[in-house]
Design an enzyme around this catalytic site. Sequence first.
Site, PDB file in Angstrom:
ATOM      1  N   GLY A 195       0.839  -1.192   0.000  1.00  0.00           N
ATOM      2  CA  GLY A 195       0.000   0.000   0.000  1.00  0.00           C
ATOM      3  C   GLY A 195       0.874   1.242   0.000  1.00  0.00           C
ATOM      4  N   GLN A 198       2.835  10.063   1.252  1.00  0.00           N
ATOM      5  CA  GLN A 198       4.138   9.404   1.344  1.00  0.00           C
ATOM      6  C   GLN A 198       5.056   9.767   0.181  1.00  0.00           C
ATOM      7  OE1 GLN A 198       2.198   5.360   2.202  1.00  0.00           O
ATOM      8  NE2 GLN A 198       4.192   5.226   3.213  1.00  0.00           N
ATOM      9  N   CYS A 248       5.804   0.086   7.300  1.00  0.00           N
ATOM     10  CA  CYS A 248       5.440   1.242   6.483  1.00  0.00           C
ATOM     11  C   CYS A 248       6.628   1.631   5.622  1.00  0.00           C
ATOM     12  CB  CYS A 248       5.035   2.406   7.399  1.00  0.00           C
ATOM     13  SG  CYS A 248       4.539   3.895   6.535  1.00  0.00           S
ATOM     14  N   LEU A 249       6.361   1.930   4.351  1.00  0.00           N
ATOM     15  CA  LEU A 249       7.455   2.334   3.464  1.00  0.00           C
ATOM     16  C   LEU A 249       8.102   3.638   3.907  1.00  0.00           C
ATOM     17  CD1 LEU A 249       5.871   1.385   0.016  1.00  0.00           C
ATOM     18  CD2 LEU A 249       7.528   0.082   1.379  1.00  0.00           C
ATOM     19  N   HIS A 261      -4.645   1.398   7.294  1.00  0.00           N
ATOM     20  CA  HIS A 261      -3.310   1.986   7.440  1.00  0.00           C
ATOM     21  C   HIS A 261      -3.134   3.124   6.431  1.00  0.00           C
ATOM     22  CE1 HIS A 261       1.249   1.463   7.916  1.00  0.00           C
ATOM     23  NE2 HIS A 261       1.152   2.152   6.794  1.00  0.00           N
ATOM     24  N   GLU A 262      -3.526   2.879   5.173  1.00  0.00           N
ATOM     25  CA  GLU A 262      -3.351   3.904   4.133  1.00  0.00           C
ATOM     26  C   GLU A 262      -4.283   5.094   4.348  1.00  0.00           C
ATOM     27  OE1 GLU A 262      -0.700   3.727   2.511  1.00  0.00           O
ATOM     28  OE2 GLU A 262      -0.306   1.630   2.969  1.00  0.00           O
ATOM     29  N   HIS A 277      -2.897   7.449   6.782  1.00  0.00           N
ATOM     30  CA  HIS A 277      -1.924   8.379   6.198  1.00  0.00           C
ATOM     31  C   HIS A 277      -2.616   9.645   5.693  1.00  0.00           C
ATOM     32  CE1 HIS A 277       2.024   6.537   6.213  1.00  0.00           C
ATOM     33  NE2 HIS A 277       1.540   5.389   5.759  1.00  0.00           N
TER      34      HIS A 277
END
Length: 172
Positions: free
Chosen positions: A45, A50, A94-95, A136-137, A140
């Site tokens: 994701g 991000q 997380c990226l 989660h996304e 963000h």
Amino acid sequence: MKLPILIHPDPRLKKACAPVPDLSDDLRALAKDMLETMYDAPGIGLAAPQVGVLSRLIVLDCQKDENSAPRPLVMFNPEIVALSEDVNVYEEGCLSIPDQYAEVTRPEAVTVAWLDEAGNPQEEEFDGLWATCVQHEIDHLNGKLFIDYLKPLKRQMITRKMVKLKREMARP
């Protein structure tokens, strides 16, 4: 085109994003670039903040079965419209917080409404990993990171590691 992913702490990761007023070719191109970036990372994701864009756009693909075709989803203005009372605990990463993982408790299933790339309204119920990922996304988009669910000491420890990582990455 692969995009650079912001690393925590970055003030853009803590800002709430504006709704997408209408879909433009630029936004569709951004979604395509975000999918390429996510697959390359590799991740399941990615949210627009991000990559430094404060718009309500997420991409995800939680298809982990090697015998199944990829299922990339692009969601403009995603919104959780229903939550299950049952919860799940997943070890999240997380990226924007590389190589750091922690268990987070979230609703086991969610129903999400969004606009697809053609501007059509969509609604789907997700469970398991898909439910965790979409929550989660969407977090963000609201300026919230998975570490915000952790106890302060653990959150500070991860943040210090990220500050150190950013310093190391900035060195020539």
